[in-house]
Design a protein around this motif. Structure first.
Motif, PDB file in Angstrom:
ATOM      1  N   ASN A  81      42.396  48.979  38.615  1.00  0.00           N
ATOM      2  CA  ASN A  81      42.194  47.720  39.318  1.00  0.00           C
ATOM      3  C   ASN A  81      41.070  47.704  40.223  1.00  0.00           C
ATOM      4  O   ASN A  81      41.065  46.989  41.156  1.00  0.00           O
ATOM      5  CB  ASN A  81      43.414  47.118  40.246  1.00  0.00           C
ATOM      6  CG  ASN A  81      44.393  47.031  38.918  1.00  0.00           C
ATOM      7  OD1 ASN A  81      44.482  45.862  38.438  1.00  0.00           O
ATOM      8  ND2 ASN A  81      45.471  47.982  38.732  1.00  0.00           N
ATOM      9  N   TYR A  82      40.137  48.609  39.954  1.00  0.00           N
ATOM     10  CA  TYR A  82      38.763  48.656  40.909  1.00  0.00           C
ATOM     11  C   TYR A  82      38.046  47.362  41.066  1.00  0.00           C
ATOM     12  O   TYR A  82      37.793  46.834  41.996  1.00  0.00           O
ATOM     13  CB  TYR A  82      37.822  49.826  40.218  1.00  0.00           C
ATOM     14  CG  TYR A  82      36.635  49.537  41.101  1.00  0.00           C
ATOM     15  CD1 TYR A  82      36.498  50.483  42.368  1.00  0.00           C
ATOM     16  CD2 TYR A  82      35.466  49.124  40.724  1.00  0.00           C
ATOM     17  CE1 TYR A  82      35.476  50.542  43.038  1.00  0.00           C
ATOM     18  CE2 TYR A  82      34.449  48.888  41.534  1.00  0.00           C
ATOM     19  CZ  TYR A  82      33.975  49.772  42.621  1.00  0.00           C
ATOM     20  OH  TYR A  82      33.061  49.549  43.352  1.00  0.00           O
ATOM     21  N   ARG A  83      37.938  46.812  39.681  1.00  0.00           N
ATOM     22  CA  ARG A  83      37.245  45.310  39.677  1.00  0.00           C
ATOM     23  C   ARG A  83      37.976  44.370  40.614  1.00  0.00           C
ATOM     24  O   ARG A  83      37.501  43.537  41.576  1.00  0.00           O
ATOM     25  CB  ARG A  83      37.147  44.927  38.532  1.00  0.00           C
ATOM     26  CG  ARG A  83      36.392  43.448  38.449  1.00  0.00           C
ATOM     27  CD  ARG A  83      35.941  43.105  37.054  1.00  0.00           C
ATOM     28  NE  ARG A  83      34.648  43.945  36.865  1.00  0.00           N
ATOM     29  CZ  ARG A  83      34.102  44.246  35.750  1.00  0.00           C
ATOM     30  NH1 ARG A  83      34.469  43.646  34.770  1.00  0.00           N
ATOM     31  NH2 ARG A  83      32.964  45.101  35.603  1.00  0.00           N
ATOM     32  N   ALA A  84      39.323  44.293  40.753  1.00  0.00           N
ATOM     33  CA  ALA A  84      40.112  43.247  41.320  1.00  0.00           C
ATOM     34  C   ALA A  84      40.115  43.490  42.822  1.00  0.00           C
ATOM     35  O   ALA A  84      40.180  42.729  43.698  1.00  0.00           O
ATOM     36  CB  ALA A  84      41.368  43.325  41.000  1.00  0.00           C
ATOM     37  N   ILE A  85      40.041  44.829  43.141  1.00  0.00           N
ATOM     38  CA  ILE A  85      40.051  45.413  44.522  1.00  0.00           C
ATOM     39  C   ILE A  85      38.608  45.108  45.210  1.00  0.00           C
ATOM     40  O   ILE A  85      38.640  44.475  46.344  1.00  0.00           O
ATOM     41  CB  ILE A  85      40.418  46.867  44.579  1.00  0.00           C
ATOM     42  CG1 ILE A  85      41.940  47.148  44.329  1.00  0.00           C
ATOM     43  CG2 ILE A  85      39.967  47.342  45.933  1.00  0.00           C
ATOM     44  CD1 ILE A  85      42.060  48.516  43.889  1.00  0.00           C
ATOM     45  N   ALA A  86      37.493  45.194  44.356  1.00  0.00           N
ATOM     46  CA  ALA A  86      36.266  44.942  44.899  1.00  0.00           C
ATOM     47  C   ALA A  86      36.047  43.439  45.158  1.00  0.00           C
ATOM     48  O   ALA A  86      35.517  43.067  46.087  1.00  0.00           O
ATOM     49  CB  ALA A  86      35.307  45.345  43.632  1.00  0.00           C
ATOM     50  N   GLU A  87      36.596  42.633  44.229  1.00  0.00           N
ATOM     51  CA  GLU A  87      36.696  41.156  44.282  1.00  0.00           C
ATOM     52  C   GLU A  87      37.478  40.547  45.630  1.00  0.00           C
ATOM     53  O   GLU A  87      36.984  39.891  46.189  1.00  0.00           O
ATOM     54  CB  GLU A  87      37.291  40.260  43.304  1.00  0.00           C
ATOM     55  CG  GLU A  87      36.267  40.580  41.764  1.00  0.00           C
ATOM     56  CD  GLU A  87      36.899  39.928  40.643  1.00  0.00           C
ATOM     57  OE1 GLU A  87      37.988  39.286  40.830  1.00  0.00           O
ATOM     58  OE2 GLU A  87      36.147  40.239  39.459  1.00  0.00           O
ATOM     59  N   LEU A  88      38.520  41.231  45.916  1.00  0.00           N
ATOM     60  CA  LEU A  88      39.415  41.198  47.107  1.00  0.00           C
ATOM     61  C   LEU A  88      38.335  41.358  48.124  1.00  0.00           C
ATOM     62  O   LEU A  88      38.449  40.711  49.244  1.00  0.00           O
ATOM     63  CB  LEU A  88      40.742  41.905  47.086  1.00  0.00           C
ATOM     64  CG  LEU A  88      41.515  41.576  48.325  1.00  0.00           C
ATOM     65  CD1 LEU A  88      41.783  40.290  48.605  1.00  0.00           C
ATOM     66  CD2 LEU A  88      42.521  42.639  48.261  1.00  0.00           C
ATOM     67  N   SER A  89      37.780  42.581  48.318  1.00  0.00           N
ATOM     68  CA  SER A  89      37.090  43.215  49.176  1.00  0.00           C
ATOM     69  C   SER A  89      36.172  42.300  49.630  1.00  0.00           C
ATOM     70  O   SER A  89      35.811  41.915  50.918  1.00  0.00           O
ATOM     71  CB  SER A  89      36.660  44.476  49.088  1.00  0.00           C
ATOM     72  OG  SER A  89      35.701  44.923  49.999  1.00  0.00           O
ATOM     73  N   ASP A  90      35.314  41.683  48.741  1.00  0.00           N
ATOM     74  CA  ASP A  90      34.073  40.948  48.763  1.00  0.00           C
ATOM     75  C   ASP A  90      34.151  39.289  48.997  1.00  0.00           C
ATOM     76  O   ASP A  90      33.306  38.526  49.481  1.00  0.00           O
ATOM     77  CB  ASP A  90      33.089  41.016  47.785  1.00  0.00           C
ATOM     78  CG  ASP A  90      32.622  42.434  47.705  1.00  0.00           C
ATOM     79  OD1 ASP A  90      32.676  43.205  48.314  1.00  0.00           O
ATOM     80  OD2 ASP A  90      32.192  42.870  46.376  1.00  0.00           O
ATOM     81  N   ASN A  91      35.476  38.998  48.859  1.00  0.00           N
ATOM     82  CA  ASN A  91      35.686  37.555  48.938  1.00  0.00           C
ATOM     83  C   ASN A  91      36.126  37.105  50.513  1.00  0.00           C
ATOM     84  O   ASN A  91      36.862  37.873  51.076  1.00  0.00           O
ATOM     85  CB  ASN A  91      37.054  37.264  48.181  1.00  0.00           C
ATOM     86  CG  ASN A  91      37.224  35.677  48.055  1.00  0.00           C
ATOM     87  OD1 ASN A  91      37.141  34.773  49.021  1.00  0.00           O
ATOM     88  ND2 ASN A  91      37.952  35.166  47.233  1.00  0.00           N
ATOM     89  N   PRO A  92      35.231  36.193  50.935  1.00  0.00           N
ATOM     90  CA  PRO A  92      35.430  35.971  52.470  1.00  0.00           C
ATOM     91  C   PRO A  92      36.606  35.273  52.651  1.00  0.00           C
ATOM     92  O   PRO A  92      37.153  35.300  54.072  1.00  0.00           O
ATOM     93  CB  PRO A  92      34.232  35.210  52.889  1.00  0.00           C
ATOM     94  CG  PRO A  92      33.690  34.531  51.552  1.00  0.00           C
ATOM     95  CD  PRO A  92      34.391  35.410  50.425  1.00  0.00           C
TER      96      PRO A  92
END
Length: 104
Positions: free
Chosen positions: A92-103
């Motif tokens: 789920n790396y991509r979803a975690i990255a999106e969560l991290s980067d989403n303000p």
């Protein structure tokens, strides 16, 4: 991407298992918060720009009270191995990255 802070209910070995895709991530035991109250872990993550990875519902409840940061990755699985959790996070790396980067 933000770093991951693994809660005490997860194995410290996750930091090594996931170092290639989540470098710099740490376990609460490595910073002296192994037996700390959830609020202390929350504050550390907030002040140091970490996302908390946990199997504990308490952090989800804290996020309702205090909003974010930090963001929470709440693993809602029963008994499973450290390898299973590591693979879950890796897959789920991509979803975690999106969560991290989403303000938001």
């Amino acid at each position: 991407m933000k770093l991951l802070l693994f809660d005490e209910n997860l194995s410290p070995r996750l930091t090594e298992f996931l170092a290639d895709i989540f470098p710099g991530s740490i376990h609460v035991s490595s910073i002296g918060l192994g037996n700390a109250f959830d609020k202390a872990v929350w504050e550390y993550a907030r002040q140091n720009d970490y996302m908390i990875v946990t199997k504990d519902a308490d952090f989800s409840e804290l996020s309702l009270l205090f909003s974010f940061p930090p963001k929470i990755i709440w693993i809602r699985r029963g008994n499973c191995s450290t390898k299973d959790i590591g693979n879950l996070l890796r897959n789920n790396y991509r979803a975690i990255a999106e969560l991290s980067d989403n303000p938001d």
